[in-house]
Structures are given as structure tokens and as C-alpha cells.
Design a protein around this motif. Sequence first.
Motif, PDB file in Angstrom:
ATOM      1  N   THR A 243       0.869  -1.164   0.009  1.00  0.00           N
ATOM      2  CA  THR A 243      -0.014  -0.074   0.040  1.00  0.00           C
ATOM      3  C   THR A 243       0.807   1.182  -0.020  1.00  0.00           C
ATOM      4  O   THR A 243       2.116   1.339   0.362  1.00  0.00           O
ATOM      5  N   GLY A 244       0.244   2.223  -0.441  1.00  0.00           N
ATOM      6  CA  GLY A 244       1.161   3.489  -0.338  1.00  0.00           C
ATOM      7  C   GLY A 244       2.306   3.604  -1.268  1.00  0.00           C
ATOM      8  O   GLY A 244       3.399   4.094  -0.987  1.00  0.00           O
ATOM      9  N   THR A 245       2.216   2.848  -2.353  1.00  0.00           N
ATOM     10  CA  THR A 245       3.613   2.514  -3.337  1.00  0.00           C
ATOM     11  C   THR A 245       3.845   4.036  -4.234  1.00  0.00           C
ATOM     12  O   THR A 245       3.020   4.437  -5.021  1.00  0.00           O
ATOM     13  N   THR A 246       4.947   4.084  -4.040  1.00  0.00           N
ATOM     14  CA  THR A 246       5.628   5.527  -4.697  1.00  0.00           C
ATOM     15  C   THR A 246       6.717   4.999  -5.427  1.00  0.00           C
ATOM     16  O   THR A 246       7.584   4.288  -5.107  1.00  0.00           O
ATOM     17  N   VAL A 247       6.908   5.493  -6.674  1.00  0.00           N
ATOM     18  CA  VAL A 247       8.308   5.520  -7.478  1.00  0.00           C
ATOM     19  C   VAL A 247       8.950   6.682  -7.917  1.00  0.00           C
ATOM     20  O   VAL A 247       8.117   7.187  -8.539  1.00  0.00           O
ATOM     21  N   THR A 248      10.093   6.678  -7.859  1.00  0.00           N
ATOM     22  CA  THR A 248      10.813   7.749  -8.478  1.00  0.00           C
ATOM     23  C   THR A 248      12.153   7.223  -9.108  1.00  0.00           C
ATOM     24  O   THR A 248      12.505   6.065  -8.929  1.00  0.00           O
ATOM     25  N   VAL A 249      12.681   7.965  -9.947  1.00  0.00           N
ATOM     26  CA  VAL A 249      13.791   7.743 -10.683  1.00  0.00           C
ATOM     27  C   VAL A 249      14.924   8.683 -10.659  1.00  0.00           C
ATOM     28  O   VAL A 249      14.453   9.774 -10.822  1.00  0.00           O
ATOM     29  N   ALA A 250      16.222   8.463 -10.153  1.00  0.00           N
ATOM     30  CA  ALA A 250      17.076   9.266 -10.181  1.00  0.00           C
ATOM     31  C   ALA A 250      18.076   9.128 -11.345  1.00  0.00           C
ATOM     32  O   ALA A 250      18.567   7.887 -11.679  1.00  0.00           O
ATOM     33  N   ALA A 251      18.466  10.248 -11.866  1.00  0.00           N
ATOM     34  CA  ALA A 251      19.261  10.241 -13.222  1.00  0.00           C
ATOM     35  C   ALA A 251      20.444  11.210 -12.873  1.00  0.00           C
ATOM     36  O   ALA A 251      20.690  11.797 -11.940  1.00  0.00           O
ATOM     37  N   PRO A 252      21.358  11.065 -13.722  1.00  0.00           N
ATOM     38  CA  PRO A 252      22.541  11.996 -13.535  1.00  0.00           C
ATOM     39  C   PRO A 252      22.380  13.256 -13.714  1.00  0.00           C
ATOM     40  O   PRO A 252      21.202  13.857 -14.108  1.00  0.00           O
ATOM     41  N   GLN A 253      23.217  14.151 -12.924  1.00  0.00           N
ATOM     42  CA  GLN A 253      22.918  15.596 -12.801  1.00  0.00           C
ATOM     43  C   GLN A 253      22.642  16.422 -14.122  1.00  0.00           C
ATOM     44  O   GLN A 253      23.481  15.955 -15.132  1.00  0.00           O
ATOM     45  N   GLY A 254      21.710  17.093 -14.496  1.00  0.00           N
ATOM     46  CA  GLY A 254      21.517  17.850 -15.726  1.00  0.00           C
ATOM     47  C   GLY A 254      20.303  16.933 -16.486  1.00  0.00           C
ATOM     48  O   GLY A 254      19.649  17.631 -17.583  1.00  0.00           O
ATOM     49  N   TRP A 255      20.111  15.945 -16.075  1.00  0.00           N
ATOM     50  CA  TRP A 255      18.945  15.003 -16.760  1.00  0.00           C
ATOM     51  C   TRP A 255      17.754  15.378 -16.509  1.00  0.00           C
ATOM     52  O   TRP A 255      17.530  15.803 -15.202  1.00  0.00           O
TER      53      TRP A 255
END
Length: 467
Positions: A243-255
Motif C-alpha cells: 500500500t502507499g506505493t510510490t516510485v521515483t527515478v534518479a538520473a545523472p545531474q542535468g538530466w
Amino acid sequence: MASLLSFEQVMSYRVDGRGTISLRHRVVPRGSRLTTLPYLPRVGVQVEVPESMRGLAYYGKGPQETYNDRSSGAFTGVWRGDVDREYVRYSRPQAYGNHTGARWVTLNDGRGAGLLVGRTDGPIDVSATRYDDLDRAEYDFQLPLVRNDGWITLHAAIGETGMGETPNSVLTEYRVPPGKTQDYTLTLRPLTAKEVRAGGVVDSGVTAPCPPDVTATGDGNAEPGAPERITVTVAAGCADGLTGTTVTVAAPQGWTVTPATADLGTVAHGTPGQAAFTVTPPAGTDFGEHELTATVTATSSGFPVTARAATTLRTPLPAGSVWASDLPFTASENGWGPVERDRSNGEQPAGDGRTLSVGGRTYEKGIGAHAPSRIAIDLGGRCTTFRADVGVDDEMGGSGSVAFEVWVDGQRRAASGVLTGAGGAEALSADVTGGELLELRITDGGDGNGADHGDWAAARLACATSS
């Protein structure tokens, strides 16, 4: 002055009303000398418990000690034992008793006290010992002199380097890389009385964190300025779901990453959820492989859980850039055989090298050489930047020590430290703006040039024209 070598650690604790601790441990390597380390023996935490808690149980590979390169003969299951019986006699006392691929480990005193340690975002390596200072014992009969005074130490590691074999070192894929940021979460909680009576085996009726399985996928390539789709798939690991599932994506600086956060809400067991992201590398992004990390946070059986997955996107050589190996050499000097284009140095004959490889990563383009080496390239004042990943080629099997230097018109513009065959590649760049003559030099590191096969991997120049 920047640190030559250090590790920044941050531990964040979250304690609930039941006495359960969620411990997030983040380790960030710093410094210019990281490439001199071949690997880290272990990254994790150690917990001291009273010596009465000698009963051991774990869910992982066993029953014998296992390491990531010594586990094919083990079976995954719930194993019970005693801390004292974990000791393994080697010719000289040393670290022992590791169990890889574990989900949880418990210690208990058989009377009512016990502790569980588990990882909420993947497997761990675990071991328990009465001897924290084994290096002080030359022989087994000296063990009583180095026995811990009143405590047992429990190790829970996100990674433990394998054992290797005599006379060969640990293979690259079984090493804990010194330059990689480690970020993971452990759960610590007291055992119930029922679990202690069961010898520390976790009661299936007692809720425990159950991390999801996460994958991140793309097509593997990305063009600067053009969006690329990344799909993150989240599967619940237990029947209760998420429950309460969230997703983020970390990319290189400037992307850029769109959306910043994807909300999947409830993810039922057996019905994975998916989140789609668009990532765009900025114009002018250099050639290379770029790692993106998807992070999923959710609640499982009342516990906060976190899981991560990485994917890699490769960007091409930018317009106006040229591979150094495609340019004519106005001079070429080499310590053994000829300089090789897009191959390792190999032996005496031309063209006998292999695919360039440093620290387990292969390269299609670059220059293979042997210290002492000097390569001259005419720039004609057209180029601005030289870049390469430098190191000892893997064909040396851990041997060799070299240093790389970039010279422009008789002035040294950049240099690496001494790099060894046991380490990985180091990124090296130099400003060559307006320069006429580029020289790429490899020295023997001051200890002779035996096995000194040096690679200018992915060596490239940013120029006003690629002709």
C-alpha cells in the motif's frame, strides 16, 4: 584540500511503538584514491549482543559457510545452530562463518530474549562471532586470549567480497566495489517468546517486512536532447501486497525525469504495477554509460519498505567529437610490441590484443599500450577536450601498475595516480584548447614495467571538426 580517500556514512533510525527499528544506511565513497583499492571486504553494520544470545537461526544459504563465489553447493532454507559451532578452522584464524543470500538472521538466549535483523530491500550476508580481533591470534590455541569480553558480534552486510582461490584473487563480479554508493535498509526487532522457544525461527504469524521485487528497463540507448522511456515494474513479495506505493527515478545531474514521482497506490500480490518515466539527457552529454536508479517506497504488513533497481543508458559520441584511435599517430613508442588501436596491447605481434577491458568493463574503442609508452597526435589547434577511462587491462589478471599523463605542446595537462591491475578504470580529462600536439604517455608507476598493459579506453577528443 580534498580527501584522498574516505567514506561518508549516514544512518537514519525509525522506531515504532512495537520496538521495531528501521535502519537506513547510506555509504558514499569520496576521494581521488578510490581507484587504488581493489575492493572492500565488507559493507554493512555490526551489532553487539549479550554473550548469552548464542542461539543462531537464519533464512538463507546453508548449512555450511557460504560466500558469493562459494555457494553453488548450498541450499536455501531456514537453518539453526549455535554461534560457537559457526567457527571454521583455517590454517590461521581469520574471518569465518559467512552466510550469503540471507533474508533474516536471529540470535536468542533460549530463555526469552532474542533479536531479528533482516533487510527490507534484498538479501544480506550474515555471520556471528565471539572474536572481533582474530588478527591477534596466530593459532587456534590463542583464541581464548582474543575472545570478546561478554558479547557476541552479529554482522549484517549488504555485500561481502568472495574468497577467491590460491593463487588467484577474487574475480571482479564477486568483489564489493570501493567506488559504489551503497544505500540499503535493515529492520531490527525483538523476537517473540514463541520465536525464542522455536530456536529463533521467525513465526510466520508475526508480521515482518516483505520488500517488493523491482525492475527498471529501457532500450539501453539514449540520444542527448531526446526523451527515452523507462518502465519500472513493482511486484509485491508477500500475500498482503503493498500500500502507499510510490516510485521515483534518479538520473545523472542535468538530466530531466518526468514525472518526478509516480503513485501506484495499492499493488496486489500476483498483479504487478508499472510506472512509466521519460528521461532526457541534456544536449552535449558526453559518450558513456549512465546509471539510473528506480526507488520504490511502500508499506508492507505495517512496515515501511524500500526497494531499488538500476538500469543503464548509453549515450553516443557527440557530434564534433572523434575517437583518438581513429586519428593518425605522428609518433608511437611502446614498452612491449606495438601500440594497438581498439585492442589491448597483447604480446609482440601487431593485432594480437583482445577487446579492451578495465575493471570488468569492456570498451569497443580506445588504445592499448605498454609502459613506457608515448603516442603523439596532431591536433592542429582544433580541439578543446580530451577524455578517456584509463587503467591496467584485465588481461593482466590483477598484476601491473601504471600512471597516465596527458601532454599538450610540451606541457602536462592531466595525470592519474598510480593505477594497478587490481583496481578499476579512472576517468581522466584534459583541456587541450588551442593545442597543436597531443601526447599520451604511460609510465611504469616506479616499480618496473612488468605486466604494465595500460588502456586509454574510450579515448576521445571534442573538436571543432571531426575531420
